[in-house]
Scaffold this motif. Structure first.
Motif, PDB file in Angstrom:
ATOM      1  N   ASP A 339       0.835  -1.212   0.000  1.00 53.88           N
ATOM      2  CA  ASP A 339       0.000   0.000   0.000  1.00 53.88           C
ATOM      3  C   ASP A 339       0.863   1.253   0.000  1.00 53.88           C
ATOM      4  N   ARG A 340       1.930   1.220   0.763  1.00 56.57           N
ATOM      5  CA  ARG A 340       2.843   2.367   0.834  1.00 56.57           C
ATOM      6  C   ARG A 340       3.370   2.733  -0.548  1.00 56.57           C
ATOM      7  N   ALA A 341       3.799   1.739  -1.309  1.00 53.85           N
ATOM      8  CA  ALA A 341       4.404   1.993  -2.619  1.00 53.85           C
ATOM      9  C   ALA A 341       3.419   2.625  -3.591  1.00 53.85           C
ATOM     10  N   ARG A 342       2.147   2.338  -3.428  1.00 50.17           N
ATOM     11  CA  ARG A 342       1.171   2.824  -4.406  1.00 50.17           C
ATOM     12  C   ARG A 342       0.520   4.147  -4.026  1.00 50.17           C
ATOM     13  N   TYR A 343       0.289   4.362  -2.745  1.00 47.27           N
ATOM     14  CA  TYR A 343      -0.592   5.466  -2.375  1.00 47.27           C
ATOM     15  C   TYR A 343       0.055   6.621  -1.612  1.00 47.27           C
ATOM     16  N   LEU A 358      -6.413   3.423   6.734  1.00 47.09           N
ATOM     17  CA  LEU A 358      -6.450   3.079   8.157  1.00 47.09           C
ATOM     18  C   LEU A 358      -7.843   2.628   8.600  1.00 47.09           C
ATOM     19  N   ASP A 359      -8.720   2.434   7.665  1.00 45.27           N
ATOM     20  CA  ASP A 359     -10.069   1.986   7.998  1.00 45.27           C
ATOM     21  C   ASP A 359     -10.021   0.576   8.602  1.00 45.27           C
ATOM     22  N   THR A 360     -10.680   0.408   9.723  1.00 44.05           N
ATOM     23  CA  THR A 360     -10.631  -0.871  10.435  1.00 44.05           C
ATOM     24  C   THR A 360     -11.153  -2.023   9.591  1.00 44.05           C
ATOM     25  N   HIS A 361     -12.261  -1.811   8.901  1.00 43.66           N
ATOM     26  CA  HIS A 361     -12.833  -2.876   8.075  1.00 43.66           C
ATOM     27  C   HIS A 361     -11.880  -3.255   6.949  1.00 43.66           C
ATOM     28  N   TYR A 362     -11.276  -2.266   6.299  1.00 41.37           N
ATOM     29  CA  TYR A 362     -10.316  -2.529   5.229  1.00 41.37           C
ATOM     30  C   TYR A 362      -9.143  -3.367   5.747  1.00 41.37           C
ATOM     31  N   LEU A 363      -8.591  -2.993   6.892  1.00 42.08           N
ATOM     32  CA  LEU A 363      -7.434  -3.709   7.433  1.00 42.08           C
ATOM     33  C   LEU A 363      -7.813  -5.096   7.946  1.00 42.08           C
ATOM     34  N   GLY A 382      -3.740  -3.016  -1.882  1.00 38.66           N
ATOM     35  CA  GLY A 382      -5.181  -3.133  -1.789  1.00 38.66           C
ATOM     36  C   GLY A 382      -5.877  -2.015  -2.545  1.00 38.66           C
ATOM     37  N   GLN A 383      -7.186  -1.963  -2.416  1.00 37.40           N
ATOM     38  CA  GLN A 383      -7.981  -0.912  -3.060  1.00 37.40           C
ATOM     39  C   GLN A 383      -8.857  -0.232  -2.012  1.00 37.40           C
ATOM     40  N   PRO A 384      -8.229   0.557  -1.136  1.00 34.90           N
ATOM     41  CA  PRO A 384      -9.018   1.243  -0.113  1.00 34.90           C
ATOM     42  C   PRO A 384      -9.921   2.317  -0.701  1.00 34.90           C
ATOM     43  N   ASP A 385      -9.509   2.838  -1.854  1.00 32.06           N
ATOM     44  CA  ASP A 385     -10.294   3.866  -2.549  1.00 32.06           C
ATOM     45  C   ASP A 385     -10.381   3.449  -4.007  1.00 32.06           C
ATOM     46  N   LEU A 386     -11.541   2.993  -4.427  1.00 33.51           N
ATOM     47  CA  LEU A 386     -11.682   2.408  -5.756  1.00 33.51           C
ATOM     48  C   LEU A 386     -11.528   3.430  -6.877  1.00 33.51           C
ATOM     49  N   VAL A 387     -11.569   4.716  -6.545  1.00 30.59           N
ATOM     50  CA  VAL A 387     -11.464   5.751  -7.570  1.00 30.59           C
ATOM     51  C   VAL A 387     -10.027   5.911  -8.048  1.00 30.59           C
ATOM     52  N   LEU A 388      -9.066   5.700  -7.133  1.00 28.50           N
ATOM     53  CA  LEU A 388      -7.672   5.959  -7.439  1.00 28.50           C
ATOM     54  C   LEU A 388      -7.085   4.883  -8.342  1.00 28.50           C
ATOM     55  N   SER A 389      -6.317   5.311  -9.325  1.00 30.49           N
ATOM     56  CA  SER A 389      -5.573   4.399 -10.185  1.00 30.49           C
ATOM     57  C   SER A 389      -4.125   4.865 -10.209  1.00 30.49           C
ATOM     58  N   ARG A 390      -3.272   4.147  -9.542  1.00 27.27           N
ATOM     59  CA  ARG A 390      -1.879   4.576  -9.358  1.00 27.27           C
ATOM     60  C   ARG A 390      -0.925   3.446  -9.720  1.00 27.27           C
ATOM     61  N   ALA A 391       0.291   3.843 -10.088  1.00 28.32           N
ATOM     62  CA  ALA A 391       1.379   2.879 -10.271  1.00 28.32           C
ATOM     63  C   ALA A 391       2.243   2.882  -9.020  1.00 28.32           C
ATOM     64  N   ASP A 392       2.974   1.799  -8.836  1.00 23.69           N
ATOM     65  CA  ASP A 392       3.835   1.689  -7.656  1.00 23.69           C
ATOM     66  C   ASP A 392       5.052   2.584  -7.779  1.00 23.69           C
ATOM     67  N   ASP A 393       5.472   3.121  -6.654  1.00 21.42           N
ATOM     68  CA  ASP A 393       6.616   4.029  -6.588  1.00 21.42           C
ATOM     69  C   ASP A 393       7.909   3.309  -6.958  1.00 21.42           C
ATOM     70  N   ARG A 394       8.830   4.068  -7.541  1.00 21.76           N
ATOM     71  CA  ARG A 394      10.153   3.529  -7.869  1.00 21.76           C
ATOM     72  C   ARG A 394      11.212   4.504  -7.376  1.00 21.76           C
ATOM     73  N   SER A 395      11.406   4.509  -6.075  1.00 23.87           N
ATOM     74  CA  SER A 395      12.411   5.410  -5.504  1.00 23.87           C
ATOM     75  C   SER A 395      13.225   4.669  -4.452  1.00 23.87           C
ATOM     76  N   PRO A 396      14.545   4.605  -4.624  1.00 22.26           N
ATOM     77  CA  PRO A 396      15.373   4.037  -3.565  1.00 22.26           C
ATOM     78  C   PRO A 396      15.433   5.023  -2.413  1.00 22.26           C
ATOM     79  N   GLU A 397      15.250   4.546  -1.210  1.00 21.45           N
ATOM     80  CA  GLU A 397      15.319   5.421  -0.037  1.00 21.45           C
ATOM     81  C   GLU A 397      16.344   4.832   0.915  1.00 21.45           C
ATOM     82  N   LEU A 398      17.450   5.540   1.068  1.00 18.47           N
ATOM     83  CA  LEU A 398      18.582   4.978   1.801  1.00 18.47           C
ATOM     84  C   LEU A 398      18.819   5.727   3.104  1.00 18.47           C
TER      85      LEU A 398
END
Length: 582
Positions: A339-343, A358-363, A382-398
């Motif tokens: 989820d972090r990578a996408r949203y 962070l919705d309890t039902h979703y988790l 996951g799809q916590p918000d069905l409206v959003l269409s995103r690609a996964d992040d591509r960033s190295p974080e060191l």
């Protein structure tokens, strides 16, 4: 009576130089440099825990003078700029949780760096449109964002400080002029060639190496008159001297002068920077309320997700250090990191579905994907918000970061994570301090398969972070713990597992910090080298895990208070931190 934590060096680990042409996120730029044994101290009120004894002393001195936790944070960060330059400093950014005990309110101060006004999605693309290699992007001016830590400290101190601003820098000014002894950790990081750009530009080369080109030896008396001069200006003239005066000019000149990789930072970017006050993210977990920092860091949301995903499992299944606990933790981590990578990104620029994530039902639904006896493999977001269409992040974080916690005599508290990104940052210096390379926390590409990446580069935007300052409250809304860690994208894992262990078992916070690390960021399961975690390799492989044994160099610092008891410090044995209290 005052108590000072004693640290005993147990040994040191070899450091291996990093490759020059490519970045492997499995590598940790700020590698392990030894282990230290820490005996927790107990305090009735004032308590300070930082990554370096001189920074701990500076913060504690401010508390003894009648200062608040907000005052002490300024003094600590100033000293860390001097004595732990590889990890944080005035040239970087930070996130601070501040507990106002008098008014029973939690505040989130955002001092994250921002992209220059002339930066866009092509910042890290070559002429042929391909993304730059990370090492080529990181060293020099291109990666430098507008520093935010000082503006953030000023905002928090104006709100909650009790001493005058100019009194908060005295210890560091004196130490910078008199010099401090180079620690074994700083020496080993220099000797390891951990940041191969460190010898590229004259200011850092002359400061960190001898005339013969050797790394400064352990015990070398290192003076920094330029930093002392900068701090005098800041103390006397306020933050305006940093963002609009001579220091701002020095920063921009340094960024532009890196002719092999110049940056886009301008005087206007410096003058227009603003720290922000945000609303913390909080979630119930068992009998507690756990609070973290909202976007632009991913740390708070992802940490809370991991905890909530595991809430349905019994304490027996979550018994610290067992194969069962490690299996469950890695599976929850996979789901949360997906989820972090996408949203997750800067919510001032993109729609971040924090409430839905962070919705309890979703988790609860996501938690059903966790198996006790089989690794799920790479998790899909996951799809916590069905409206959003995103690609996964591509960033190295060191990781090159520092975390500290403060408790003052009024019960106010700070949990603050501060960073310049890679060890020694961009390797550029100005005014006696290193400049960050935080812009490399953005995704180097803006979209994938026609879908936008939330964490793409945009002018004025804050790059996504993993910094995870945390505070924990009991059912009566009383603060019982504050903690955090450095570690790049592994910060979330270090903090989440320490929290999970402490809140589901009877062991101390110090003991939870000492447990060997097992990390999964939705890929390989990493086991901390040289520890009992290596014994988990076979049982986890039998569950389907791909295993890698490696250094996992956290820097957890925190404190905890059991019901009716004193505050108790916790210091990660993997670094050189210390605690003081009364």
């Amino acid at each position: 009576m005052r108590y000072i934590l004693q640290s005993v060096i147990l040994g040191s680990l070899l450091l291996n130089p990093l490759p020059l042409l490519a970045v492997d996120e499995d590598l940790a730029p700020e590698s392990a440099t030894g282990l230290m044994r820490h005996t927790p101290i107990k305090a009735d009120q004032e308590l300070v825990v930082t990554a370096h004894p001189l920074a701990t002393q500076a913060g504690y001195s401010i508390l003894q003078q009648g200062g608040s936790a907000a005052d002490a944070a300024v003094a600590i960060q100033a000293m860390l700029t001097l004595v732990e330059p590889q990890s944080s400093g005035l040239g970087g950014g930070a996130f601070m949780l501040y507990w106002d005990n008098v008014n029973q309110q939690l505040h989130a101060f955002d001092g994250r760096e921002t992209a220059p006004a002339y930066a866009d999605e092509t910042l890290f693309l070559k002429q042929d449109g391909a993304p730059m290699k990370w090492w080529d992007a990181m060293v020099g001016g291109r990666s430098v964002g507008t520093p935010g830590v000082l503006a953030m400290l000023n905002l928090s101190q104006e709100t909650f400080g009790k001493l005058t601003w100019n009194k908060l820098f005295d210890d560091t000014i004196n130490q910078a002029e008199q010099g401090f002894n180079v620690s074994p950790r700083l020496h080993q990081l220099l000797a390891s060639n951990i940041n191969p750009g460190l010898g590229r530009y004259p200011a850092a080369k002359d400061y960190f190496f001898t005339a013969a080109g050797d790394p400064l030896p352990v015990g070398h008396l290192l003076k920094n008159p330029q930093l002392a001069q900068s701090l005098r200006q800041i103390a006397k003239q306020g933050v305006e001297s940093f963002y609009q005066g001579e220091i701002a000019s020095q920063i921009v000149t340094s960024v532009k002068a890196a002719e092999d990789n110049p940056g886009k930072l301008s005087i206007k970017d410096m003058a227009s920077y603003q720290a922000k006050l945000r609303k913390p993210v909080c979630m119930p977990f068992r009998a507690y309320r756990v609070c973290g920092f909202p976007p632009p860091t991913s740390g708070g949301v992802t940490t809370l997700q991991i905890l909530k995903l595991l809430e349905r499992f019994s304490n027996e299944q979550l018994q610290p250090g067992t194969t069962s606990q490690r299996q469950l933790f890695t599976q929850a981590s996979r789901l949360a990191y997906a989820d972090r990578a996408r949203y997750l990104a800067d919510s001032d620029f993109v729609d971040v579905p924090v409430k839905a994530l962070l919705d309890t039902h979703y988790l609860q639904q996501r938690s059903q994907l966790i198996s006790t006896d089989q690794d799920m493999g790479k998790a899909e977001a996951g799809q916590p918000d069905l409206v959003l269409s995103r690609a996964d992040d591509r960033s190295p974080e060191l990781p090159s970061t520092s975390h500290f916690v403060i408790l003052d005599k009024w019960g106010n508290a700070v949990s603050m994570t501060s960073s310049i990104e890679m060890a020694f940052g961009s390797t550029l210096m100005a005014g006696g301090f290193l400049l960050n390379n935080q812009l490399t926390d953005f995704s180097f590409v803006a979209s994938q398969n026609g879908k936008p990446i939330a964490n793409r580069v945009e002018a004025g935007k804050r790059p996504r972070s993993s910094m995870s300052p945390i505070m924990v409250f009991d059912q009566n809304n009383q603060l019982i713990s504050a903690l955090g860690s450095p570690g790049g994208s592994r910060i979330i894992s270090y903090v989440a597992e320490s929290l999970l262990v402490k809140l589901t078992s009877d062991i101390s916070l110090q003991q939870s910090f000492e447990l060997p690390h097992v990390v999964n960021r939705n890929g390989t399961t990493e086991l901390e080298a040289g520890t009992s975690a290596e014994q988990l390799a076979q049982p986890l492989q039998e569950l389907g895990h791909q295993i890698k044994v490696r250094e996992l160099n956290s820097g957890l610092h925190g404190f905890y208070r059991s019901s009716g008891g004193p505050w108790e410090s916790a210091v990660d044995p993997r670094r050189e931190g210390s605690a003081m209290g009364n």
